[in-house]
Design an enzyme around this catalytic site. Structure first.
Site, PDB file in Angstrom:
ATOM      1  CB  THR A  20     -15.489  13.142  16.415  1.00 30.83           C
ATOM      2  OG1 THR A  20     -16.504  12.273  15.853  1.00 30.83           O
ATOM      3  CG2 THR A  20     -16.796  14.658  16.394  1.00 30.83           C
ATOM      4  CB  ALA A  71      -8.463   8.910  15.426  1.00 32.02           C
ATOM      5  CB  CYS A  90      -2.301   4.292   6.416  1.00 32.95           C
ATOM      6  SG  CYS A  90      -3.008   3.500   6.772  1.00 32.95           S
ATOM      7  CB  SER A 107      -4.371   4.343  15.757  1.00 36.11           C
ATOM      8  OG  SER A 107      -3.567   3.848  14.495  1.00 36.11           O
ATOM      9  CG  HIS A 117       0.065   1.309   9.330  1.00 42.49           C
ATOM     10  ND1 HIS A 117      -0.893   0.920  10.738  1.00 42.49           N
ATOM     11  CD2 HIS A 117      -1.299   1.329   8.979  1.00 42.49           C
ATOM     12  CE1 HIS A 117      -2.322   1.245  10.686  1.00 42.49           C
ATOM     13  NE2 HIS A 117      -2.339   1.595   9.492  1.00 42.49           N
TER      14      HIS A 117
HETATM   15  C1  2RA Z   1      -6.504   0.402   8.755  1.00 45.23           C
HETATM   16  N1  2RA Z   1      -5.772   0.987   6.928  1.00 45.23           N
HETATM   17  O1  2RA Z   1      -4.893   0.531   9.017  1.00 45.23           O
HETATM   18  C2  2RA Z   1      -6.610   0.386   6.860  1.00 45.23           C
HETATM   19  C3  2RA Z   1      -7.476   1.479   7.166  1.00 45.23           C
HETATM   20  N2  2RA Z   1      -7.007   3.024   7.889  1.00 45.23           N
HETATM   21  O2  2RA Z   1      -7.635  -0.093   9.418  1.00 45.23           O
END
Ligand code: 2RA
Length: 336
Positions: free
Chosen positions: A11, A13, A129, A159, A242
């Site tokens: 559930t 993202a 990420c 996010s 990002h």
């Molecule tokens: C953030 N990389 O962007 C970390 C965890 N997803 O908050």
């Protein structure tokens, strides 16, 4: 051959995106199990055009599960991933729980896919990420010229902090324009119209854990502990995607033109590098909902004899987490 696939954190993202990518890529799923906490049990999540009823992880018996994709936080992975592995599942864990363990491979599908088979504990870790997108772009440079040092500033969308972070940015943005108090909850200070140089916990050396992940994970994935990484991770008022400003110093001289030509042919990369307005990737115009790691602003570092600058943008929920996890699952499925 089809597989019984479990998505743990279905559930969230990332979990929801894992489900949609499994369907999009026609992963050979024989049976799909959606797992989450008791409070979510009984709700439904989308798996392609189908609705799947969420089951309670705490009471679920993992016997028979072939592949389990985890994205429910490190504590949940620590408690449940070993149980799924012991029941015979291959666990692909998006949390930080096992990334730094010597007997758990840390895999970016375009960079070190050969490591997938090396999983004595039945657990494969998905990188953070910000590491993921950086190394999809930098691995070809490392192979060609050897990377000595990376300076990176990240501009990370909210996010990455999950649903509560998305909600906070939306609430504050609308609220402030209506003269309401921002009331920071998920972030220590107001995130709307602001920048926060703090993601995850502060470490004794003054860096944050999010910054140290880039150091630890880069060395492990590229298999080279001599690589020096100097990160600054910043949370920015962007919903998805990002971005990273990267300066990379190489052992052998490699020019920006050579880097651009090489990256145009690199797997998982899309070069967007025209020196004119709009000729570069941005979260809004490129990252949201798309798979590639986008690279632009490629230029020689005029202050250093062997360094190149790049601007790297990617959807942190898709390639940054869910897509890479599914690509690892595809590598596992192809073994059978
Ligand atoms: C953030 N990389 O962007 C970390 C965890 N997803 O908050």
């Amino acid at each position: 051959k089809t597989f019984k696939v479990a998505v743990v954190g279905a559930t969230g993202a990332v979990g929801e995106t894992m489900l949609s990518i499994l369907a999009e890529r026609n992963f050979p799923v024989g049976e799909l199990v959606a797992l989450a906490s008791a409070k979510s049990a009984g709700t439904k999540v989308k798996y392609g055009h189908r609705d799947v009823v969420v089951q309670d992880l705490a009471t679920f018996d993992p016997a028979g599960v072939d592949i389990a994709l985890f994205s429910a936080g490190a504590a949940t992975s620590k408690e449940h991933a070993p149980k799924f592995a012991a029941a015979g599942a291959v666990v692909i864990d998006n949390s930080s729980a096992f990334r730094y363990e010597d007997d758990v491979p840390l895999v970016v599908s375009e960079v070190n896919p050969d490591q997938v088979a090396n999983r004595p504990r039945g657990i494969i870790a998905n990188p953070n990420c910000s590491t993921m997108q950086m190394l999809v772009a930098l691995a070809p440079i490392h192979r060609k010229a050897g990377i000595e040092r990376i300076n990176v500033a990240t501009y990370q969308s909210v996010s990455g902090g999950g649903r509560s972070a998305l909600e906070e940015l939306g609430r504050q943005t609308a609220g402030i324009l209506n003269f309401q108090d921002p009331e920071p909850k998920r972030f220590p200070v107001q995130i709307a119209f602001n920048l926060i140089p703090h993601i995850d916990d502060f470490q004794p050396n003054g860096y944050t854990k999010e910054e140290m992940k880039l150091v630890w994970e880069t060395r492990k994935i590229l298999g080279d502990d001599s690589i020096r990484v100097n990160p600054t991770a910043v949370r920015v008022p962007v919903f998805f995607g990002h971005s990273e400003a990267v300066n990379v110093e190489t052992r052998e001289k490699i020019t920006a033109d050579e880097v651009r030509t090489m990256l145009r042919a690199a797997p998982g990369v899309e070069v967007v590098d025209d020196r004119e307005p709009g000729g570069y990737p941005t979260p809004v115009t490129h990252a949201s909902g798309r798979d590639p790691v986008f690279v632009g602003r490629i230029r020689d570092d005029e202050s250093h004899p062997r360094a190149v600058n790049l601007w790297i943008v990617s959807d942190n929920i898709r390639k940054g987490a869910a897509l890479n996890a599914v690509q690892i699952a595809e590598l596992v499925a192809d073994e059978r």
